[in-house]
Write a protein that holds these residues in place. Sequence first.
Motif, PDB file in Angstrom:
ATOM      1  N   THR A  46       0.814  -1.213   0.000  1.00 29.03           N
ATOM      2  CA  THR A  46       0.000   0.000   0.000  1.00 29.03           C
ATOM      3  C   THR A  46       0.851   1.267   0.000  1.00 29.03           C
ATOM      4  N   SER A  47       2.133   1.145   0.278  1.00 27.12           N
ATOM      5  CA  SER A  47       3.004   2.319   0.323  1.00 27.12           C
ATOM      6  C   SER A  47       3.487   2.673  -1.075  1.00 27.12           C
ATOM      7  N   PRO A  48       3.529   3.964  -1.390  1.00 27.12           N
ATOM      8  CA  PRO A  48       4.035   4.368  -2.709  1.00 27.12           C
ATOM      9  C   PRO A  48       5.554   4.326  -2.799  1.00 27.12           C
ATOM     10  N   TRP A  49       6.225   4.090  -1.680  1.00 26.09           N
ATOM     11  CA  TRP A  49       7.686   4.112  -1.658  1.00 26.09           C
ATOM     12  C   TRP A  49       8.242   2.693  -1.697  1.00 26.09           C
ATOM     13  N   ALA A  50       9.339   2.527  -2.444  1.00 26.49           N
ATOM     14  CA  ALA A  50       9.946   1.203  -2.580  1.00 26.49           C
ATOM     15  C   ALA A  50      10.653   0.765  -1.306  1.00 26.49           C
ATOM     16  N   HIS A  51      11.097   1.723  -0.510  1.00 25.43           N
ATOM     17  CA  HIS A  51      11.796   1.410   0.740  1.00 25.43           C
ATOM     18  C   HIS A  51      11.463   2.494   1.754  1.00 25.43           C
ATOM     19  N   ALA A  52      11.442   2.122   3.016  1.00 29.65           N
ATOM     20  CA  ALA A  52      11.020   3.051   4.065  1.00 29.65           C
ATOM     21  C   ALA A  52      11.877   4.308   4.125  1.00 29.65           C
ATOM     22  N   VAL A  53      13.199   4.178   3.960  1.00 32.18           N
ATOM     23  CA  VAL A  53      14.066   5.349   4.115  1.00 32.18           C
ATOM     24  C   VAL A  53      13.891   6.356   2.982  1.00 32.18           C
ATOM     25  N   LYS A  82      20.381   4.400  14.909  1.00 30.10           N
ATOM     26  CA  LYS A  82      19.275   5.278  15.291  1.00 30.10           C
ATOM     27  C   LYS A  82      18.118   5.184  14.306  1.00 30.10           C
ATOM     28  N   HIS A  83      18.376   4.600  13.149  1.00 30.19           N
ATOM     29  CA  HIS A  83      17.361   4.529  12.101  1.00 30.19           C
ATOM     30  C   HIS A  83      17.232   3.077  11.649  1.00 30.19           C
ATOM     31  N   THR A  84      16.463   2.315  12.386  1.00 38.21           N
ATOM     32  CA  THR A  84      16.308   0.898  12.069  1.00 38.21           C
ATOM     33  C   THR A  84      15.373   0.724  10.881  1.00 38.21           C
ATOM     34  N   THR A  85      15.899   0.166   9.812  1.00 39.34           N
ATOM     35  CA  THR A  85      15.101  -0.056   8.604  1.00 39.34           C
ATOM     36  C   THR A  85      15.469  -1.404   7.998  1.00 39.34           C
ATOM     37  N   ALA A  86      14.724  -1.782   6.986  1.00 35.23           N
ATOM     38  CA  ALA A  86      14.997  -3.037   6.289  1.00 35.23           C
ATOM     39  C   ALA A  86      16.291  -2.911   5.488  1.00 35.23           C
ATOM     40  N   PRO A  87      16.941  -4.025   5.185  1.00 35.45           N
ATOM     41  CA  PRO A  87      18.177  -3.985   4.388  1.00 35.45           C
ATOM     42  C   PRO A  87      17.924  -3.378   3.006  1.00 35.45           C
ATOM     43  N   VAL A  88      18.981  -2.843   2.426  1.00 31.84           N
ATOM     44  CA  VAL A  88      18.896  -2.272   1.082  1.00 31.84           C
ATOM     45  C   VAL A  88      19.657  -3.181   0.122  1.00 31.84           C
TER      46      VAL A  88
END
Length: 424
Positions: A5-12, A208-214
């Motif tokens: 549902t998100s328009p962005w490919a990755h959270a960051v 400080k910015h926990t996100t999924a791997p790139v």
Amino acid sequence: MLGSTSPWAHAVLDPNTHLIPAARSFWPAFTSYFRSGKTLTHLATYKAYYADADPFHSAMAFCAFVSFYVWLMERITGNASQVDGLWTFLPLIYSIHFTVHKYFTYQPAKITLFHGIEHASVWDKVEPRLALMTALSVLWSARLTYNAIRRNMFKPGEEDYRWPLLRKTMSRPMWHLFSIFFIAIAQNILLAITALPNYLLLTTTSIKHTTAPVPHPVNKLILGDYILSALFVLNLTIQFYADQQQWNYQNYKRGKTPQEKPMPSALIEPKTGLPAREQVETPYSTPEDAKRGFVTKGLWAWSRHPNFACEQTTWWILYAFVPLTFLPTDLDFSKSHWSHFLNYAILAPLAMNALFLPSARYSEQVSAEKYPEYKDYQKRVGMFLPIDTLIRTVYYNVVASKEEKRRVEANVWGVSQNIKKKSQ
């Protein structure tokens, strides 16, 4: 990766993940550390703020401080070139900040079977891709600083020739507002924005910015990093040659060698004070060029501002490290997402484009008023891109009349009617 549902490919890539929350929390976080005047004098408070707060916060605080400094110095000295003297350093400072910030944040030690506790190495804290981007920024800063030094831009009291001209067009209250909101604030914000790609990439790896791997982590360089670096160096080299050609021409026009030594009096026309013959060590410069008043040959025959064009390209190359990080591992562009290329970090090159375009236009307005042939130069040569000049070449060879072509090109590269009149 974000949900479907998100328009962005990755959270960051979504500014609502890190950038906007960081901007909104800046003041509450700042006042929580600096609660009184006494805390402003405690070095430990600054260290804690730098290490604990979002790295975007310290960048914003530094930008605010520099903006205030610029405004204050402009008010004290009356010199509007305060940012000009800092221009060669500020983008590099922001780049260094986002590169080394992780080094000063907490990193857990590793417990190994044979060596016991192992503390994180430098490269566990400083990511190679960010370090590479900063190294390229060092090269950019070195070239610009060198050019600024030889043009006496760091000389006390030195002011860009455009500021006094612009100041005359405004009332005093209007100039004060302009100096506050554009010279002091807007310019510094634009320079801070140049590091948005660095900040975005930092958020992919900072604890400080926990996100999924790139797909292509910043802790490992790939072929694309080296390709972008090569393009950066090539672009910088072209920019250096453009600067040098302008430098050689301006010295030649003033009767000097590229080393700024006066030419022998026998080579100077007594009547005009301009060079009487072409110098071997000053390519693309003839007495007719000196009389014209502005350089039109070499790289300047393909672009009216080749140095500006390269400067803007610099920020697009640095931005390209962002898409490189998020493209699919097999580099299959058919699998790429629009947000790999269009995300908040693109504000960095766009901001510099927005700054250089009006600056170049105003410079051209001044030149067109000063030099009669400059308007024909504007007609014949593109403002930035050589492809624009090629299109104009087709026009003047296919569409324009022979008389128009001869007149315009004589004014740009040959001996114009105005120069002939001056010589008579």
